[in-house]
Design a protein around this motif. Structure first.
Motif, PDB file in Angstrom:
ATOM      1  N   GLN A  18       0.827  -1.207   0.000  1.00  0.00           N
ATOM      2  CA  GLN A  18       0.000   0.000   0.000  1.00  0.00           C
ATOM      3  C   GLN A  18       0.862   1.258   0.000  1.00  0.00           C
ATOM      4  N   ASN A  66       1.014   4.115  -2.864  1.00  0.00           N
ATOM      5  CA  ASN A  66       0.748   5.528  -2.566  1.00  0.00           C
ATOM      6  C   ASN A  66       1.888   6.421  -3.033  1.00  0.00           C
ATOM      7  N   GLU A  83       2.009   6.650  -6.994  1.00  0.00           N
ATOM      8  CA  GLU A  83       1.007   7.560  -7.550  1.00  0.00           C
ATOM      9  C   GLU A  83       1.293   9.010  -7.155  1.00  0.00           C
ATOM     10  N   GLY A  84       1.862   9.206  -5.977  1.00  0.00           N
ATOM     11  CA  GLY A  84       2.244  10.556  -5.571  1.00  0.00           C
ATOM     12  C   GLY A  84       3.342  11.119  -6.455  1.00  0.00           C
ATOM     13  N   ASP A 144       1.926  12.160  -9.733  1.00  0.00           N
ATOM     14  CA  ASP A 144       1.288  13.480  -9.598  1.00  0.00           C
ATOM     15  C   ASP A 144       2.299  14.610  -9.736  1.00  0.00           C
ATOM     16  N   ASP A 164      -3.512   8.186   0.919  1.00  0.00           N
ATOM     17  CA  ASP A 164      -4.328   8.992   0.010  1.00  0.00           C
ATOM     18  C   ASP A 164      -5.628   9.372   0.713  1.00  0.00           C
ATOM     19  N   LYS A 203      -8.249  10.581  -0.291  1.00  0.00           N
ATOM     20  CA  LYS A 203      -9.470  10.330  -1.055  1.00  0.00           C
ATOM     21  C   LYS A 203     -10.133   9.012  -0.673  1.00  0.00           C
ATOM     22  N   GLU A 259      -4.962   5.998   9.306  1.00  0.00           N
ATOM     23  CA  GLU A 259      -6.165   5.902   8.487  1.00  0.00           C
ATOM     24  C   GLU A 259      -7.411   6.260   9.294  1.00  0.00           C
ATOM     25  N   SER A 296      -0.211  12.331   5.029  1.00  0.00           N
ATOM     26  CA  SER A 296      -0.846  12.307   3.718  1.00  0.00           C
ATOM     27  C   SER A 296       0.126  11.821   2.655  1.00  0.00           C
ATOM     28  N   ARG A 297      -0.408  11.364   1.538  1.00  0.00           N
ATOM     29  CA  ARG A 297       0.416  10.952   0.402  1.00  0.00           C
ATOM     30  C   ARG A 297       1.260  12.118  -0.093  1.00  0.00           C
ATOM     31  N   GLU A 298       0.677  13.294  -0.134  1.00  0.00           N
ATOM     32  CA  GLU A 298       1.390  14.492  -0.593  1.00  0.00           C
ATOM     33  C   GLU A 298       2.605  14.766   0.283  1.00  0.00           C
ATOM     34  N   THR A 342       5.295  12.080  -0.285  1.00  0.00           N
ATOM     35  CA  THR A 342       5.941  12.225  -1.591  1.00  0.00           C
ATOM     36  C   THR A 342       6.943  13.365  -1.593  1.00  0.00           C
TER      37      THR A 342
END
Length: 339
Positions: A23, A27, A30-31, A34, A157, A159, A259, A318-320, A323
């Motif tokens: 996981q 994450n 995908e970060g 982005d 993430d 979302k 989470e 957070s993912r942001e 990253t």
């Protein structure tokens, strides 16, 4: 910058249900996408990603009893290492085994140490201490004999986690069904506080489940709902009065804790390992040492601002955020720096 992300292949990336390392690898991948980075993910063939996907097996070995884990792990890791020269940096989420290739390739390798399954694996990390780069996932999980380039908390993430201001009355245990995760203690906390407990997680220790969990299940106030996927997890966490996390080991991170807070749900955890880094005492939950203290904490949960729990998790896990932190580490490594 061309980055290779090496994910485990015990489970799909991201996992259908359980699979914390997969996981985190998903994450981060995908970060990075982005951020318009050029990323290749090495994972199972059925993985879901916007990155370029490389694989040697279509399915995960934990989902396919016909696969020999050692064989496919070796094939998976070597598949990346034989292409190492194509990348500026390799980010290893596959524990210690890929380190044994690190002196055979010229591409720098960053290894996120997702905890130590046993001190028996430490000699590998120590051998490659000088030519590799290590990241810890919490300050508490750093080993004194190793050098680290940074600590980067796992990122999620947002979302996938819905903030819920209104909750139901049940307590939640979410995680591996294993003695060190505290399923039995969660049952005791729930019974003594007079609240329903929902248990969700992969049964990792069948004997423990049969002896310490199953006898209390009644489909009324102590309920096991199986190993939940993302949609069920979001609902269970968001509607819970509180998450119980009475661990008996020094947990390196604890994804379910972050989470739950993303959903606005406070956490009551035993004060071990990384828990003081994840939980802001009295603000996003409570750190306790005994079942009795946890029962008392349940009575204080309504003093917690669920919106603040969400804000705290967004700011730190957070993912942001993850990253951005890893990009700083990548630049430090490629520019020849260290901590």
């Amino acid at each position: 910058m061309k980055i290779a992300i090496l994910s485990p292949i015990a489970w799909r990336t991201p996992p259908l249900k359980y699979g914390p390392w997969e996981q985190v690898a998903a994450n981060l991948t995908e970060g990075l996408i982005d951020k318009n980075m050029e990323v290749t993910l090495f994972a199972t063939g059925d993985s879901i990603t916007r990155a370029k996907l490389e694989h040697v097996t279509e399915t995960a070995y934990a989902e396919n009893p016909d696969m020999d884990p050692k064989v496919w792990e070796c094939l998976h890791i070597s598949h990346l290492m034989e292409q190492a020269a194509h990348f500026d940096l390799i980010h290893n989420h596959f524990d210690f085994l890929p380190l044994t290739y690190s002196r055979l390739i010229s591409t720098p390798m960053l290894t996120t140490i997702h905890g130590f399954s046993s001190l028996k694996i430490l000699p590998v990390f120590k051998k490659y201490n000088e030519n590799s780069f290590y990241v810890s996932i919490s300050e508490s999980d750093r080993h004194p004999d190793l050098n680290y380039v940074a600590t980067v908390y796992n990122g999620i993430d947002p979302k996938g986690f819905t903030f819920r201001k209104e909750t139901k009355d049940y307590l939640l245990f979410f995680g591996r069904i294993h003695p060190e995760k505290g399923t039995f203690e969660s049952i005791q906390i729930a019974r003594q506080s007079g609240r329903k407990l929902i248990i969700s997680g992969l049964i990792q220790d069948q004997e423990y489940f049969d002896l310490k969990v199953r006898p209390f299940l009644n489909d009324e106030d102590i309920v096991y709902v199986g190993n939940s996927g993302p949609l069920e997890r979001d609902k269970l966490m968001g509607e819970a009065f509180a998450l119980l996390h009475p661990i008996s080991f020094n947990e390196p991170f604890g994804l379910s804790v972050a989470e739950a807070m993303l959903c606005g749900t406070p956490v009551i955890a035993f004060d071990r390992g990384s828990m003081p880094e994840l939980i802001k005492e009295g603000k996003t939950g409570f750190l306790v040492k005994t079942v009795g203290e946890a029962v008392a904490a349940v009575d204080s949960i309504e003093s917690i601002d669920r919106r603040y729990c969400r804000e705290w998790a967004l700011s730190n896990f957070s993912r942001e955020r993850m990253t951005e932190s890893y990009l700083q580490v990548y630049h430090k490594i490629l520019e020849g720096g260290s901590e």
